[in-house]
Design an enzyme around this catalytic site. Structure first.
Site, PDB file in Angstrom:
ATOM      1  N   SER A 118       0.824  -1.200   0.000  1.00 11.72           N
ATOM      2  CA  SER A 118       0.000   0.000   0.000  1.00 11.72           C
ATOM      3  C   SER A 118       0.863   1.257   0.000  1.00 11.72           C
ATOM      4  O   SER A 118       1.626   1.483  -0.926  1.00 11.72           O
ATOM      5  CB  SER A 118      -0.968  -0.037   1.187  1.00 11.72           C
ATOM      6  OG  SER A 118      -1.859   1.043   1.154  1.00 11.72           O
ATOM      7  N   ASP A 271      -3.418   6.237  -3.202  1.00 12.29           N
ATOM      8  CA  ASP A 271      -2.272   5.670  -2.503  1.00 12.29           C
ATOM      9  C   ASP A 271      -1.600   4.628  -3.393  1.00 12.29           C
ATOM     10  O   ASP A 271      -1.973   4.446  -4.552  1.00 12.29           O
ATOM     11  CB  ASP A 271      -2.684   5.103  -1.141  1.00 12.29           C
ATOM     12  CG  ASP A 271      -3.659   3.946  -1.227  1.00 12.29           C
ATOM     13  OD1 ASP A 271      -4.214   3.699  -2.318  1.00 12.29           O
ATOM     14  OD2 ASP A 271      -3.881   3.272  -0.194  1.00 12.29           O
ATOM     15  N   ASP A 273      -1.440   1.359  -3.778  1.00 11.66           N
ATOM     16  CA  ASP A 273      -2.190   0.287  -4.443  1.00 11.66           C
ATOM     17  C   ASP A 273      -3.547   0.763  -4.941  1.00 11.66           C
ATOM     18  O   ASP A 273      -4.357  -0.047  -5.404  1.00 11.66           O
ATOM     19  CB  ASP A 273      -2.357  -0.918  -3.527  1.00 11.66           C
ATOM     20  CG  ASP A 273      -3.061  -0.607  -2.213  1.00 11.66           C
ATOM     21  OD1 ASP A 273      -3.042   0.565  -1.796  1.00 11.66           O
ATOM     22  OD2 ASP A 273      -3.622  -1.531  -1.594  1.00 11.66           O
ATOM     23  N   ASP A 275      -6.318   1.754  -3.728  1.00 16.17           N
ATOM     24  CA  ASP A 275      -7.627   1.388  -3.181  1.00 16.17           C
ATOM     25  C   ASP A 275      -8.232   2.534  -2.368  1.00 16.17           C
ATOM     26  O   ASP A 275      -9.402   2.487  -2.003  1.00 16.17           O
ATOM     27  CB  ASP A 275      -7.554   0.111  -2.342  1.00 16.17           C
ATOM     28  CG  ASP A 275      -6.651   0.228  -1.125  1.00 16.17           C
ATOM     29  OD1 ASP A 275      -5.869   1.200  -1.047  1.00 16.17           O
ATOM     30  OD2 ASP A 275      -6.702  -0.669  -0.266  1.00 16.17           O
TER      31      ASP A 275
END
Length: 497
Positions: A118, A271, A273, A275
């Site tokens: 992340s 961010d 990743d 999500d």
């Protein structure tokens, strides 16, 4: 399936508790997470989740995606080998956002693994695991068993499925980006909005891969009335421009400047990743994730009620602004308050068949997206709301940001229980600030909202560090500041004083 053994004093299994945490796997590469460890975790995931939950007559199957971190491909290959070694057929979707992996798990109806750390720095990587249909795997729903079995496999080796009369799994590849983009577009219609200019800061993360597909024509979809100004779309897991963590204000500064420079209608920051999605208005000011929760929640409630479902449910975590239950509850919808953390909110989403859920950390969950979180779908809702009316985003956001909030403030303290006790003594036992309501759903929440002056705060302990996390909200800035400073003084009071 091999059973996870009880440990004895003579066991020498590696300790994976620092790597496999309450909700996911995350650690430094290669010291904590390397191909050997990934292979063991993959085998354990196959034995604990994939194989037992495979329908009778079908082959066990799982799907794996990864973000742009350089360590990803080697870790994915080892994890896939561990799964295949336990008889699981594996589909690799390659580069993906985390919500892209959730889409793959949901649409294919198979368990999944997403290799990402992340927003963590470049030296980290990790794994987010899910069951078929993108259902979460957490500490209490299988992750602890995966951890213990992986530890055993690291010590003793992964057993060969051939000795159990099963076939080794296969590994194939499949590109699902276009399907993912088309699915999101089917959930929010942007074709009739007014033209908008939007700056998108991908932070060299996976937003640079998904945004051109969803917001543009890279996936072969029709052109939208959007002018996208890209910022740091180059995939680079070393994060050369800034960390891909929009929660930190310094990581938003380039986006804020670009929005003003280009005269854009809004900015979107993802961010690492992709999500989570953060929103910037036309003046370069951040829009609170709680405001986005209220905005999107009201849109989803209106859609449900127009379809003849008068009491849909919306979920929010307990540090989300009071504006969410205020506005959403006024529509007649049911509002459910939950603990902080995606495994809790996903469980509540499924239990209540909730149409939408939001967290103040900018995770947004949708029933129509397998009850999973997707920053890109939230972004589409913001674009639709803004483009469907003539006013600037700052005017729209003002409706959903009527209160003053402190944001989350972390305090490192030597004695967490003692610091918490001082706050309880002052605010609950002595009620020095007046009569309050108290709950301990997640940490300590003290509320004075039912009378004036209106305020509430939540004080939560970190699971991994000697930290107390404080969130305060009040009807005006002066009251928020007074409550914030008073609680912080109690928390940070030294033993000598």
């Amino acid at each position: 399936m091999p059973e996870t053994p009880e440990k004895s004093a003579t066991d020498t299994f590696p300790d994976l508790t620092g790597l496999i945490k309450a909700y996911d796997v995350r650690g430094v590469v290669p010291d904590e997470l390397n191909p050997e460890v990934a292979r063991a975790i993959g085998a354990a995931f196959g034995d604990v989740v994939v194989v037992p939950e495979t329908r009778e007559g079908q082959r066990p199957r799982a799907v794996i995606g990864n973000d742009m971190r350089p360590s990803g491909p080697a870790l994915v290959a080892a994890f896939a080998d561990g799964l295949a070694g336990r008889g699981v057929d594996v589909t690799l979707i390659g580069l993906a956002s985390t919500d892209g992996l959730y889409f793959a798990s949901g649409s294919l109806d198979v368990p999944g693994a997403m290799f990402t750390a992340s927003h963590n720095p470049a030296q980290y990587n990790g794994i987010k695991l899910c069951r078929a249909g993108a259902r979460p795997v957490g500490q209490d729903s299988g992750l602890a068993r995966v951890r213990d079995l992986a530890s055993r496999y690291l010590a003793t080796g992964v057993p060969d499925v051939a000795t159990e009369g099963r076939e080794r799994g296969t590994v194939d590849e499949r590109d699902l980006l276009a399907d993912y983009a088309a699915f999101l577009r089917s959930l929010v219609d942007l074709s009739g909005i007014r033209p908008l200019k939007v700056v998108v800061d991908a932070g060299n993360g996976m937003g640079g891969y998904t945004a051109p597909a969803v917001l543009g024509t890279a996936a072969g979809l029709p052109e939208l009335p959007l002018e996208v100004v890209p910022l740091y779309f180059e995939l680079d897991g070393t994060f050369p421009n800034h960390e891909a963590n929009p929660l930190e204000p310094e990581n938003l500064r380039d986006l804020q400047a670009a929005v003003v420079e280009h005269g854009a209608d809004l900015g979107l920051a993802f961010d690492g990743d992709a999500d989570r999605c953060f929103v910037i208005d036309e003046n370069g000011d951040p829009v609170s994730p709680s405001a986005i929760t209220a905005l999107v929640g009201l849109r989803e409630v209106a859609r449900e009620q127009a379809a003849g479902r008068p009491t849909p449910t919306v979920i929010h975590n307990l540090i989300t602004s009071q504006v969410v239950p205020d506005l959403v509850g006024a529509t007649g919808a049911k509002v459910v308050r939950t603990r902080v953390g995606h495994s809790f909110i996903k469980a509540e989403m499924a239990e209540h068949d909730a149409v939408f859920g939001g967290e103040h950390s900018a995770h947004y969950y949708f029933r129509d997206f397998f009850f999973a979180d997707t920053g890109m779908l939230a972004a589409l809702h913001v674009l639709a709301a803004l483009g469907g009316q003539p006013h600037p985003l700052s005017a729209l956001a003002e409706i959903y940001q009527p209160y003053s909030a402190s944001g989350e403030i972390n305090s490192r303290v030597a004695d967490v229980p003692a610091a918490r006790a001082r706050v309880v003594q002052a605010y609950v036992t002595e009620q020095g600030a007046g009569p309050v309501t108290v709950d301990e759903l997640d940490g300590l929440t003290v509320s004075h909202w039912d009378t004036t002056p209106q305020w509430w705060f939540n004080l939560r302990a970190s699971n991994t560090e000697p930290l107390l996390r404080l969130n305060v909200e009040a009807a005006d800035e002066d009251i928020m500041t007074k409550v914030r400073d008073d609680v912080l003084a109690l928390v940070r009071q030294t033993e000598e004083s």
